[in-house]
Design an enzyme around this catalytic site. Structure first.
Site, mmCIF file in Angstrom:
data_model
loop_
_atom_site.group_PDB
_atom_site.id
_atom_site.type_symbol
_atom_site.label_atom_id
_atom_site.label_comp_id
_atom_site.label_asym_id
_atom_site.label_seq_id
_atom_site.Cartn_x
_atom_site.Cartn_y
_atom_site.Cartn_z
ATOM 1 N N SER A 121 0.841 -0.923 -0.023
ATOM 2 C CA SER A 121 -0.446 0.014 0.278
ATOM 3 C C SER A 121 1.025 1.205 -0.108
ATOM 4 C CB SER A 121 -0.643 0.218 0.823
ATOM 5 O OG SER A 121 0.211 -0.259 1.815
ATOM 6 N N ASN A 142 -1.744 -3.077 13.420
ATOM 7 C CA ASN A 142 -3.351 -2.356 13.404
ATOM 8 C C ASN A 142 -3.524 -1.012 14.065
ATOM 9 O OD1 ASN A 142 -3.191 -4.565 12.027
ATOM 10 N ND2 ASN A 142 -3.861 -5.514 13.580
ATOM 11 N N THR A 184 -40.299 26.182 -9.400
ATOM 12 C CA THR A 184 -40.679 24.644 -8.479
ATOM 13 C C THR A 184 -40.718 24.233 -9.933
ATOM 14 O OG1 THR A 184 -42.955 24.944 -8.225
ATOM 15 C CG2 THR A 184 -41.544 25.800 -6.292
ATOM 16 N N HIS A 185 -40.497 22.888 -10.107
ATOM 17 C CA HIS A 185 -40.793 22.562 -11.642
ATOM 18 C C HIS A 185 -40.006 22.803 -12.356
ATOM 19 C CE1 HIS A 185 -44.123 19.866 -9.461
ATOM 20 N NE2 HIS A 185 -44.180 21.186 -8.787
ATOM 21 N N SER A 222 -14.734 25.971 -27.214
ATOM 22 C CA SER A 222 -14.894 24.694 -27.772
ATOM 23 C C SER A 222 -13.393 24.883 -29.122
ATOM 24 C CB SER A 222 -16.256 25.030 -28.408
ATOM 25 O OG SER A 222 -16.329 24.143 -29.480
ATOM 26 N N LYS A 255 -18.615 29.247 -28.361
ATOM 27 C CA LYS A 255 -18.597 28.861 -26.941
ATOM 28 C C LYS A 255 -18.127 29.659 -26.068
ATOM 29 C CE LYS A 255 -21.382 26.121 -26.153
ATOM 30 N NZ LYS A 255 -20.684 24.213 -26.736
ATOM 31 N N ASN A 298 -17.806 27.543 -22.170
ATOM 32 C CA ASN A 298 -18.303 26.532 -21.455
ATOM 33 C C ASN A 298 -18.272 26.798 -20.432
ATOM 34 O OD1 ASN A 298 -19.732 26.102 -23.841
ATOM 35 N ND2 ASN A 298 -17.494 24.285 -24.506
ATOM 36 N N GLU A 352 -19.293 21.873 -15.047
ATOM 37 C CA GLU A 352 -20.197 20.608 -14.867
ATOM 38 C C GLU A 352 -19.025 19.539 -14.158
ATOM 39 O OE1 GLU A 352 -20.094 20.726 -19.802
ATOM 40 O OE2 GLU A 352 -20.861 22.929 -18.732
ATOM 41 N N TYR A 391 -8.937 -5.837 13.227
ATOM 42 C CA TYR A 391 -8.686 -6.067 11.453
ATOM 43 C C TYR A 391 -8.334 -7.175 10.914
ATOM 44 C CZ TYR A 391 -5.225 -4.024 8.104
ATOM 45 O OH TYR A 391 -5.035 -3.662 7.317
ATOM 46 N N GLN A 398 -7.342 -1.544 4.598
ATOM 47 C CA GLN A 398 -6.545 -0.852 3.586
ATOM 48 C C GLN A 398 -6.977 0.142 2.382
ATOM 49 O OE1 GLN A 398 -2.040 -2.582 3.148
ATOM 50 N NE2 GLN A 398 -2.693 -2.836 0.913
ATOM 51 N N LYS A 447 -8.408 3.234 2.388
ATOM 52 C CA LYS A 447 -7.231 4.722 1.723
ATOM 53 C C LYS A 447 -7.597 4.951 0.141
ATOM 54 C CE LYS A 447 -4.197 3.293 5.535
ATOM 55 N NZ LYS A 447 -5.350 1.933 4.616
#
Ligand code: ARG
Length: 469
Positions: free
Chosen positions: A23, A110, A155-156, A277, A283, A285, A290, A317, A322, A325
């Protein structure tokens, strides 16, 4: 690197297993916490007379030197070591021989890994908390500048009622404030030190767990050695807090993506925080938002990894742990990079007030206020609601708004209408009339902003005090 445990074995570990088992490629980032934990342990061993004072001092001095050498780049991690714990112990032994071999008295990897991980997570959560305060500060500033900026609330995703941009921003402030409090709460719950739990059944040596816990900045030691080594609740909680905060960041990002579109054009990102773009020259963006929205998926996945990894494990343990992590580190790294990018993006974002206000004029968002007007003149709400619906229908047919509909037409629907209807449904009146606690009126918003500013001052002060500790 030779295995510490090779005495019991008659064969070398197969090289494929070696890589699989190791690890160090990802836990080397805990080198500081590992050394800190070892210094506390070695100091305690010396104090308790479990090893001599001279040996203890020699170990501490050399651990400090190892730390300095890692930080200056003089000492590189040996990627053939099994993990960071083995690497540092081996390096210590390389430097001071037999004395180095005494460090692991009354300790197991441990409890060592459990304490390292807790120290690391604690440190990172505090950094995330500080970033959340910065984010809240940025949103509050946007709110303060826009207590009079009327826009439609939805709303919606349909225009619903008038609010202000300040009210929108302060809604997110509440979410991020809860995230901050959730992290504080998790930090309190995890603030107990597992060092001294040993492999699982503690130890026969007369160790001083109160001392090591205090030296490492914990509120005290954990109370059961099996739980001490096998508890990863703190990772699950941290990842859960982070996943929730990322959901909030993702929702805010989604709003901004919509608001940047020509369909809304409520905000414009600074050129330094938008991208172009490769083919479409026009464009601009909102890539950052995003990506934040996309990266929320990773954090939700990391939480899932931790929950599923733990759910079938018998005490105590197991090597499965492990796997905590990479999920935990990814979750931490992801939210940190999202926060550090989105904060300056927000603070440089231009709010196009005019477009918000224009959008608020369409969509009959003051229809509720027409109904409320009638109620105030004595009608029952349901009757008022029905009449208003019919008025809206007529407006749609005649391509008019509630503000431009002549009084004579209003009167066709009810005698209660008088010249004061126009003032009653003015968007400013609608917003500022909502003075109840939690409402969007300027008066209430300014009070909320003041409260949050107080929260920021108190918590920034607290964080400063904590870091001085
Ligand atoms: N690298 C291990 C981990 O991250 C350290 C603990 C190993 N303990 C053991 N008994 N194999 O969990």
């Amino acid at each position: 690197m030779d295995k510490m445990w090779k005495g019991r074995f008659s064969k070398e570990l197969d090289s494929r297993v070696n890589d699989f088992n190791s690890s160090i490629s990802f836990d080397s980032r805990m080198y500081k916490e590992d050394i800190e934990g070892s210094i506390a342990h070695a100091t305690m061993l010396g104090n308790q007379g479990i090893i001599s004072k001279e040996d203890s001092a020699c170990i501490v001095e050399n651990l400090e030197a190892i730390l300095a050498d890692i930080e200056s780049g003089k000492l590189a991690f040996d990627m053939t070591a099994e993990d960071i714990h083995m690497f540092i112990e081996a390096e210590l032994t390389k430097r001071i021989g037999t004395v180095g071999k005494k460090l692991h008295t009354a300790r197991s990897r441990n409890d060592q890994v459990a304490v390292d991980m807790k120290l690391y997570v604690k440190k990172e959560l505090k950094e995330i908390k500080a970033l959340l305060l910065k984010l809240i500060e940025t949103l509050v500033k946007l709110a303060e500048e826009n207590v009079e900026t009327i826009m439609p609330g939805y709303t919606h995703l349909q225009r619903a009622q008038p609010i202000t941009f300040a009210h929108y921003m302060m809604a997110y402030v509440e979410m991020f404030k809860r995230d901050y409090m959730r992290l504080s709460n998790s930090l309190d719950i995890m603030n107990y030190c597992p060092l001294g739990s040993g492999a699982l059944a503690s130890t026969t040596y007369n160790i001083d767990r109160e001392f090591t816990a205090a030296k490492l900045g914990f509120a005290g030691p954990t109370m059961n050695s099996m739980d001490g080594v096998s508890d990863r609740d703190f990772c699950m909680e941290a990842a859960s807090d982070i996943a929730i905060a990322m959901v909030h960041l993702s929702r805010l990002s989604e709003e901004i993506i919509l608001w940047c579109s020509w369909e809304f054009k409520f905000v414009e990102l600074d050129d330094a925080f938008a991208t172009g773009s490769s083919i479409m020259p026009q464009k601009k963006n909102p890539d950052i938002t995003e990506l934040v929205r996309g990266k929320a998926a990773r954090c939700i996945g990391d939480l899932n990894t931790l929950l599923v990894m733990m759910k079938g494990l018998p005490l105590a343990y197991n090597k499965d742990m492990q796997e905590d992590k990479e999920a935990m580190f990814d979750s931490i790294d992801t939210i940190k990079i999202c926060l550090t990018t989105i904060i300056p993006m927000l603070s440089t974002m231009k709010v196009i007030k005019k477009n918000m206000e224009n959008a608020a004029k369409k969509g009959f968002i003051n229809a509720t206020d027409v109904a409320d007007y009638l109620v105030k003149k004595g009608l029952a709400f349901r009757d008022a609601y029905k009449i208003t619906g019919e008025i809206v229908k007529e407006c749609i047919e005649q391509d008019l708004t509630l503000d431009s509909l002549p009084l004579s037409t209003y009167k066709k629907y009810s005698d209660c209408f008088a010249g004061d209807i126009y003032e009653a449904i003015d968007l400013k009146t609608c917003v500022n009339g909502r003075k109840v606690l939690g409402g969007p009126s300027e008066e209430i918003e300014l009070k909320h902003i003041a409260l949050i500013k107080q929260f920021l001052t108190e918590n920034k002060l607290y964080e400063r005090l904590e870091s001085e500790d």
